[in-house]
Design a protein around this motif. Structure first.
Motif, PDB file in Angstrom:
ATOM      1  N   GLN A 185       0.811  -1.214   0.000  1.00  0.00           N
ATOM      2  CA  GLN A 185       0.000   0.000   0.000  1.00  0.00           C
ATOM      3  C   GLN A 185       0.847   1.267   0.000  1.00  0.00           C
ATOM      4  O   GLN A 185       0.468   2.264  -0.578  1.00  0.00           O
ATOM      5  CB  GLN A 185      -0.916   0.003   1.237  1.00  0.00           C
ATOM      6  N   HIS A 186       1.980   1.234   0.687  1.00  0.00           N
ATOM      7  CA  HIS A 186       2.771   2.465   0.784  1.00  0.00           C
ATOM      8  C   HIS A 186       3.552   2.673  -0.515  1.00  0.00           C
ATOM      9  O   HIS A 186       4.140   1.727  -1.040  1.00  0.00           O
ATOM     10  CB  HIS A 186       3.738   2.347   1.965  1.00  0.00           C
ATOM     11  N   PRO A 187       3.571   3.910  -1.050  1.00  0.00           N
ATOM     12  CA  PRO A 187       4.303   4.149  -2.304  1.00  0.00           C
ATOM     13  C   PRO A 187       5.768   3.712  -2.225  1.00  0.00           C
ATOM     14  O   PRO A 187       6.319   3.212  -3.202  1.00  0.00           O
ATOM     15  CB  PRO A 187       4.209   5.664  -2.489  1.00  0.00           C
ATOM     16  N   GLY A 235       6.696  16.646   7.750  1.00  0.00           N
ATOM     17  CA  GLY A 235       5.567  15.774   7.421  1.00  0.00           C
ATOM     18  C   GLY A 235       6.003  14.358   7.146  1.00  0.00           C
ATOM     19  O   GLY A 235       6.811  13.790   7.881  1.00  0.00           O
ATOM     20  N   CYS A 236       5.489  13.785   6.071  1.00  0.00           N
ATOM     21  CA  CYS A 236       5.910  12.439   5.677  1.00  0.00           C
ATOM     22  C   CYS A 236       7.321  12.554   5.108  1.00  0.00           C
ATOM     23  O   CYS A 236       7.534  13.256   4.122  1.00  0.00           O
ATOM     24  CB  CYS A 236       4.966  11.880   4.618  1.00  0.00           C
ATOM     25  N   ALA A 237       8.280  11.860   5.717  1.00  0.00           N
ATOM     26  CA  ALA A 237       9.686  12.019   5.305  1.00  0.00           C
ATOM     27  C   ALA A 237       9.914  11.562   3.868  1.00  0.00           C
ATOM     28  O   ALA A 237      10.930  11.877   3.259  1.00  0.00           O
ATOM     29  CB  ALA A 237      10.603  11.249   6.255  1.00  0.00           C
ATOM     30  N   PHE A 238       8.964  10.823   3.302  1.00  0.00           N
ATOM     31  CA  PHE A 238       9.120  10.334   1.927  1.00  0.00           C
ATOM     32  C   PHE A 238       8.627  11.358   0.903  1.00  0.00           C
ATOM     33  O   PHE A 238       8.811  11.187  -0.296  1.00  0.00           O
ATOM     34  CB  PHE A 238       8.349   9.010   1.771  1.00  0.00           C
ATOM     35  N   HIS A 239       8.031  12.462   1.374  1.00  0.00           N
ATOM     36  CA  HIS A 239       7.338  13.322   0.404  1.00  0.00           C
ATOM     37  C   HIS A 239       8.224  13.892  -0.715  1.00  0.00           C
ATOM     38  O   HIS A 239       7.780  13.994  -1.845  1.00  0.00           O
ATOM     39  CB  HIS A 239       6.478  14.396   1.098  1.00  0.00           C
ATOM     40  N   PRO A 240       9.520  14.218  -0.448  1.00  0.00           N
ATOM     41  CA  PRO A 240      10.302  14.757  -1.580  1.00  0.00           C
ATOM     42  C   PRO A 240      10.523  13.742  -2.711  1.00  0.00           C
ATOM     43  O   PRO A 240      10.846  14.126  -3.825  1.00  0.00           O
ATOM     44  CB  PRO A 240      11.643  15.133  -0.939  1.00  0.00           C
ATOM     45  N   ARG A 241      10.337  12.458  -2.427  1.00  0.00           N
ATOM     46  CA  ARG A 241      10.579  11.443  -3.457  1.00  0.00           C
ATOM     47  C   ARG A 241       9.284  10.802  -3.943  1.00  0.00           C
ATOM     48  O   ARG A 241       9.314   9.928  -4.799  1.00  0.00           O
ATOM     49  CB  ARG A 241      11.483  10.333  -2.884  1.00  0.00           C
ATOM     50  N   CYS A 242       8.171  11.194  -3.350  1.00  0.00           N
ATOM     51  CA  CYS A 242       6.931  10.464  -3.610  1.00  0.00           C
ATOM     52  C   CYS A 242       6.160  11.060  -4.786  1.00  0.00           C
ATOM     53  O   CYS A 242       5.871  12.255  -4.800  1.00  0.00           O
ATOM     54  CB  CYS A 242       6.054  10.489  -2.361  1.00  0.00           C
ATOM     55  N   PRO A 243       5.826  10.243  -5.774  1.00  0.00           N
ATOM     56  CA  PRO A 243       5.081  10.764  -6.927  1.00  0.00           C
ATOM     57  C   PRO A 243       3.640  11.131  -6.584  1.00  0.00           C
ATOM     58  O   PRO A 243       2.977  11.802  -7.368  1.00  0.00           O
ATOM     59  CB  PRO A 243       5.118   9.608  -7.939  1.00  0.00           C
ATOM     60  N   HIS A 244       3.147  10.690  -5.412  1.00  0.00           N
ATOM     61  CA  HIS A 244       1.756  10.967  -5.055  1.00  0.00           C
ATOM     62  C   HIS A 244       1.624  12.071  -4.005  1.00  0.00           C
ATOM     63  O   HIS A 244       0.530  12.294  -3.496  1.00  0.00           O
ATOM     64  CB  HIS A 244       1.099   9.706  -4.486  1.00  0.00           C
ATOM     65  N   ALA A 245       2.752  12.726  -3.669  1.00  0.00           N
ATOM     66  CA  ALA A 245       2.716  13.680  -2.558  1.00  0.00           C
ATOM     67  C   ALA A 245       1.642  14.754  -2.775  1.00  0.00           C
ATOM     68  O   ALA A 245       1.452  15.252  -3.874  1.00  0.00           O
ATOM     69  CB  ALA A 245       4.089  14.318  -2.393  1.00  0.00           C
ATOM     70  N   MET A 246       0.927  15.063  -1.684  1.00  0.00           N
ATOM     71  CA  MET A 246      -0.115  16.101  -1.727  1.00  0.00           C
ATOM     72  C   MET A 246       0.272  17.172  -0.726  1.00  0.00           C
ATOM     73  O   MET A 246       1.242  17.027   0.017  1.00  0.00           O
ATOM     74  CB  MET A 246      -1.452  15.495  -1.299  1.00  0.00           C
ATOM     75  N   GLY A 247      -0.514  18.224  -0.679  1.00  0.00           N
ATOM     76  CA  GLY A 247      -0.223  19.332   0.225  1.00  0.00           C
ATOM     77  C   GLY A 247       0.026  18.888   1.658  1.00  0.00           C
ATOM     78  O   GLY A 247       1.024  19.256   2.284  1.00  0.00           O
ATOM     79  N   ALA A 254       1.554   3.785   7.001  1.00  0.00           N
ATOM     80  CA  ALA A 254       1.603   5.197   7.355  1.00  0.00           C
ATOM     81  C   ALA A 254       1.676   6.026   6.080  1.00  0.00           C
ATOM     82  O   ALA A 254       2.757   6.274   5.565  1.00  0.00           O
ATOM     83  CB  ALA A 254       2.812   5.478   8.248  1.00  0.00           C
ATOM     84  N   CYS A 255       0.542   6.412   5.556  1.00  0.00           N
ATOM     85  CA  CYS A 255       0.512   7.212   4.332  1.00  0.00           C
ATOM     86  C   CYS A 255      -0.837   7.906   4.243  1.00  0.00           C
ATOM     87  O   CYS A 255      -1.877   7.280   4.490  1.00  0.00           O
ATOM     88  CB  CYS A 255       0.728   6.320   3.113  1.00  0.00           C
ATOM     89  N   TRP A 256      -0.814   9.170   3.847  1.00  0.00           N
ATOM     90  CA  TRP A 256      -2.072   9.929   3.763  1.00  0.00           C
ATOM     91  C   TRP A 256      -3.011   9.399   2.683  1.00  0.00           C
ATOM     92  O   TRP A 256      -4.196   9.684   2.689  1.00  0.00           O
ATOM     93  CB  TRP A 256      -1.781  11.412   3.507  1.00  0.00           C
ATOM     94  N   LEU A 257      -2.486   8.632   1.760  1.00  0.00           N
ATOM     95  CA  LEU A 257      -3.323   8.100   0.679  1.00  0.00           C
ATOM     96  C   LEU A 257      -4.186   6.947   1.141  1.00  0.00           C
ATOM     97  O   LEU A 257      -5.166   6.608   0.498  1.00  0.00           O
ATOM     98  CB  LEU A 257      -2.434   7.527  -0.431  1.00  0.00           C
ATOM     99  N   VAL A 258      -3.758   6.317   2.216  1.00  0.00           N
ATOM    100  CA  VAL A 258      -4.311   5.007   2.533  1.00  0.00           C
ATOM    101  C   VAL A 258      -5.223   5.032   3.753  1.00  0.00           C
ATOM    102  O   VAL A 258      -4.967   5.740   4.724  1.00  0.00           O
ATOM    103  CB  VAL A 258      -3.152   4.007   2.781  1.00  0.00           C
TER     104      VAL A 258
HETATM  105  S1  SF4 Z   1       1.347  10.081  -0.465  1.00  0.00           S
HETATM  106 FE1  SF4 Z   1       2.075  11.521   1.039  1.00  0.00          FE
HETATM  107  S2  SF4 Z   1       2.006  10.400   2.960  1.00  0.00           S
HETATM  108 FE2  SF4 Z   1       1.881   8.881   1.342  1.00  0.00          FE
HETATM  109  S3  SF4 Z   1       3.995   8.268   1.025  1.00  0.00           S
HETATM  110 FE3  SF4 Z   1       3.552   9.886  -0.472  1.00  0.00          FE
HETATM  111  S4  SF4 Z   1       4.247  11.731   0.570  1.00  0.00           S
HETATM  112 FE4  SF4 Z   1       4.054  10.176   2.152  1.00  0.00          FE
END
Ligand code: SF4
Ligand SMILES: Nc1ncnc2c1ncn2[C@@H]1O[C@H](COP(=O)(O)OP(=O)(O)OP(=O)(O)O)[C@@H](O)[C@H]1O
Ligand SMILES: Nc1ncnc2c1ncn2[C@@H]1O[C@H](COP(=O)(O)OP(=O)(O)O)[C@@H](O)[C@H]1O
Ligand code: SF4
Ligand SMILES: [Mg+2]
Ligand SMILES: [Mg+2]
Lengths: 334, 326
Positions: free
Chosen positions: A255-257, A291-303, A322-326
């Protein structure tokens, strides 16, 4: 579900460094809740530098400066009862650690004493754990143990440098299993070994686990090895567990990107199409992204991802993310 | 066909002390292969099978017991005894990037020394430009690199730094000895993707030494599988890795853990007790572990047989290609 054997609660262990008078804090384990059970292989995976080894040091109660226990608890379950490791005296901790948990650190196959034969290493180990054994008894015990695990007893007569890396690694793991510990912690035991030897090491770990019905906590970034041996897997990113589930779900329904990247970036036989590694590089644990430490690399990052840290929430039995998408934390987006 | 590097009948014998006595061990036995310009060629096999020995001979760090190396059409025998590999356009990177650099020296010093040694730039400004340009090839910049010690890089960054240093002199052949075995899957992909790009953009050839067959399949066209000093199978990756013929290649292929928990290993495997034991076998070196072993395998060494465009060293394919029994 099996009962708990080791549990952490809000665990934070940081390296606190003094660099030319300024304090630097490496947040290597940053709020981790684990519930590890009897008779399971729990795998921990994640990119280099995400804090895997540091987490294991904490679990093995081997926290030494500059590493500090900043917050939270580690409980060992001895005869079913939780014991808070931090309340123990160093002596009690040492004793408990010897009987209850065995730790095979990263690179330990190179740490065998080079100037003595392996049988001496075994003897030293046995003598530090049980008293009143004669020299012959210790050698007999070592021989029996080695043979039961399918290794040739003649290696006890060898010095470490006379054995191949794969054999040294298996000898090191066998030694860790000698006192039948309730938990064996192994840090990257197969890394840098070739695939056939690696398979031999996995085979040995499985044999030990079946025989002792104990718990193995295995750190490796090799997703193929995890898939082969783990019952449950925790995916670690920047000091946190970002997804945890049964091995089947981690690979079948991640589930987590970040988990998806880890699995999909692996090259597949029969498919030469270009594959991308996880974009960018892991963040510095001294200066974590907000925020989510993965956000700079995440293709789905939101505000919200740059503003608030998503909690590790339970999706369904045995699947945490642990993801705002899920999980309806923040409406589903594609 | 144009060949950039040709390794011909290379043999290297070491004499060494073992648990039992002194033994003569043939770490490379009649090893032959070639690499084309702009080709990534893989040499694969388990630890201790002779990969590094072969690499060291190509680099001129070791003298072969017999056999020759032809690079750029020049026979190595003509240049014997001289450390000519760098001038000839061969560069190397090794497994442990932390072992490549002295921990107490800033890494950029190595770069400036190479630039000076090879007279690659006239001024410091030119040197920095060249270094920056080369670092950009591996996804780094001079800015983020200048003045740093090895410990200030992550393992993957430092491996890319060591690749950049090798590229400074614009080599035509890069010998990469297990460049990915210490790094995680994500960095592995970024390093092999880099090889692919350099091959396409600069026509670089790479001898990719590894035991990671998944990345080998992904980046290379041809592969040699080495076992105890012998190349036991050599051919296109599509054939050698997708339908391995030699029982050892089959074992290697099966032992790659798949990232799929429904495909766990079920069969048990046997490992060699010691390396020498296998090196010293008179017949096929794999006979002690081979599920298809026959009497002849224990007494005679198998010869190369061409099976469907792949060279295989195994008695199963003698004369008429036999199908290995399951
Ligand atoms: S969608 Fe947001 S919370 Fe989920 S992994 Fe990407 S940056 Fe993190
Ligand atoms: N003794 C130490 N002093 C200061 N910082 C440290 C120390 N050991 C590790 N670190 C830092 O803590 C972070 C986590 O390191 P750790 O060794 O736990 O990573 P890891 O996930 O095990 O990585 P790998 O896969 O490379 O083994 C890294 O940023 C590392 O640089
Ligand atoms: N300088 C040396 N002296 C004696 N034996 C050596 C030497 N270098 C390598 N060997 C032996 O030769 C064999 C092949 O080694 P190596 O080429 O390093 O293998 P690989 O790189 O495939 O792991 C091993 O058994 C190794 O112990
Ligand atoms: S020659 Fe014989 S022992 Fe060697 S790989 Fe072939 S069948 Fe097996
Ligand atoms: Mg580690
Ligand atoms: Mg080597």
């Amino acid at each position: 579900m099996n009962e708990t054997i080791l549990r952490t609660e809000g665990l934070k262990t940081f390296y606190i460094l003094d660099v030319f008078g300024t304090q630097k804090v490496v947040k290597a384990v940053n709020n981790i809740n684990l519930d590890i059970r009897t008779n399971e292989v729990y795998g921990i995976a994640g990119e280099s530098g995400c804090g895997k080894t540091t987490l294991l040091k904490a679990l093995a109660a081997a926290i030494e400066p500059p590493l500090r226990l900043v917050d939270g608890y580690i409980f060992y379950y001895v005869d079913g009862k939780p014991v808070d490791v931090s309340t123990l005296s160093p002596e009690a901790k040492r004793k408990l650690r010897l009987d209850y948990i065995a730790y095979v650190p990263q690179g330990s196959m190179s740490a065998l004493n080079p100037v003595i034969k392996l049988k001496e290493t075994y003897r030293d180990f046995i003598e530090s754990h049980v008293s009143g054994k004669t020299k012959e008894e210790t050698v007999a015990m070592a021989e029996q143990h080695i043979t039961e695990l399918g290794l040739p007893p003649k290696i006890l007569e060898a010095y470490p440098h006379q054995l191949s890396g794969g054999m040294r690694q298996r000898v090191t793991i066998a030694l860790a299993a000698l006192m039948k510990p309730a938990i064996i912690i192994a840090d990257e035991p197969t890394t840098a070994l070739d695939v056939v030897v690696q398979r031999g090491v996995v085979q040995l770990l499985m044999d030990i686990q079946k025989k002792l019905k104990n718990t193995i906590i295995l750190v490796t970034h090799d997703m193929g090895v995890q898939a082969n041996i783990a019952d449950r897997v925790g995916i670690m990113y920047a000091g946190k567990i970002v997804e945890e589930s049964t091995t089947e779900k981690i690979y079948g329904d991640p589930q987590h990107p970040y988990t998806k990247f880890l699995i999909n970036s692996l090259p597949q036989f029969g498919d030469k199409s270009p594959r991308q590694s996880v974009p960018g590089s892991p963040p510095s644990l001294i200066d974590l992204p907000s925020g989510c430490a993965f956000h700079p690399r995440c293709p789905h990052a939101m505000g919200i991802c740059a503003e608030q840290t998503p909690e590790l929430i339970t999706l369904d039995t045995d699947h945490k993310v642990a993801c705002w998408l899920v999980g309806g934390q923040h409406g589903k987006t594609a | 066909m144009e060949k950039l590097l040709e390794v011909k009948n290379l043999t290297k014998v070491f004499t060494m002390g073992s648990i039992l006595s002194r033994v003569r061990l043939t770490a490379a036995e009649d090893v032959s292969f070639y690499i084309k310009p702009g080709e990534i060629f893989t040499l694969a096999g388990e630890s201790g099978c002779g990969k590094t020995t072969t690499a060291k001979i190509i680099l001129g760090f070791e003298e072969p017991t017999s056999g020759t190396i032809v690079h750029n059409g020049k026979d190595r025998a003509e240049t014997k005894g001289k450390k000519v590999w760098q001038e000839e356009g061969i560069q190397a990177i090794f497994q442990d990037p932390f072992g490549t650099f002295n921990p107490l020296r800033v890494v950029d010093r190595y770069f400036f020394e190479t630039v000076q040694g090879f007279k690659l730039a006239a001024t410091k400004r030119e040197a920095i430009e060249l270094i920056d340009e080369t670092l950009r090839l591996v996804g780094l910049t001079y800015e983020e690199f200048a003045g740093k010690y090895p410990s200030e890089f992550s393992g993957g960054q430092l491996q890319r730094v060591s690749i950049a240093r090798a590229l400074l002199t614009k080599p035509n052949l890069l010998i990469a000895d297990e460049p990915v075995s210490m790094v995680d899957a994500s960095l592995r992909m970024s390093i092999v993707n880099l090889f692919k790009r350099l091959k396409e953009e600069t026509n670089l050839s790479v001898l990719y030494i590894t035991h990671d067959l998944a990345t080998a399949y992904y980046v290379s066209e041809r592969i040699a599988i080495m076992f105890r000093g012998n190349i036991v199978e050599i051919g296109p990756v599509e054939k050698v890795l997708m339908e391995p013929k030699h029982p050892y290649s089959q074992l290697l292929r099966e032992s790659i853990p798949e990232a799929d928990p429904t495909k766990r290993w079920s069969k048990r495997i046997v490992l060699a007790e010691t390396e020498e034991e296998e090196y010293l076998r008179v017949g096929c070196k794999f006979a002690g572990r081979c599920p298809h072993v026959m009497e002849i395998c224990k007494t005679q060494p198998p010869k190369d047989i061409d099976v469907d465009g792949v060279l295989v060293k195994c008695f199963l394919y003698n004369g008429t290609p036999a199908t290995p029994h399951e």
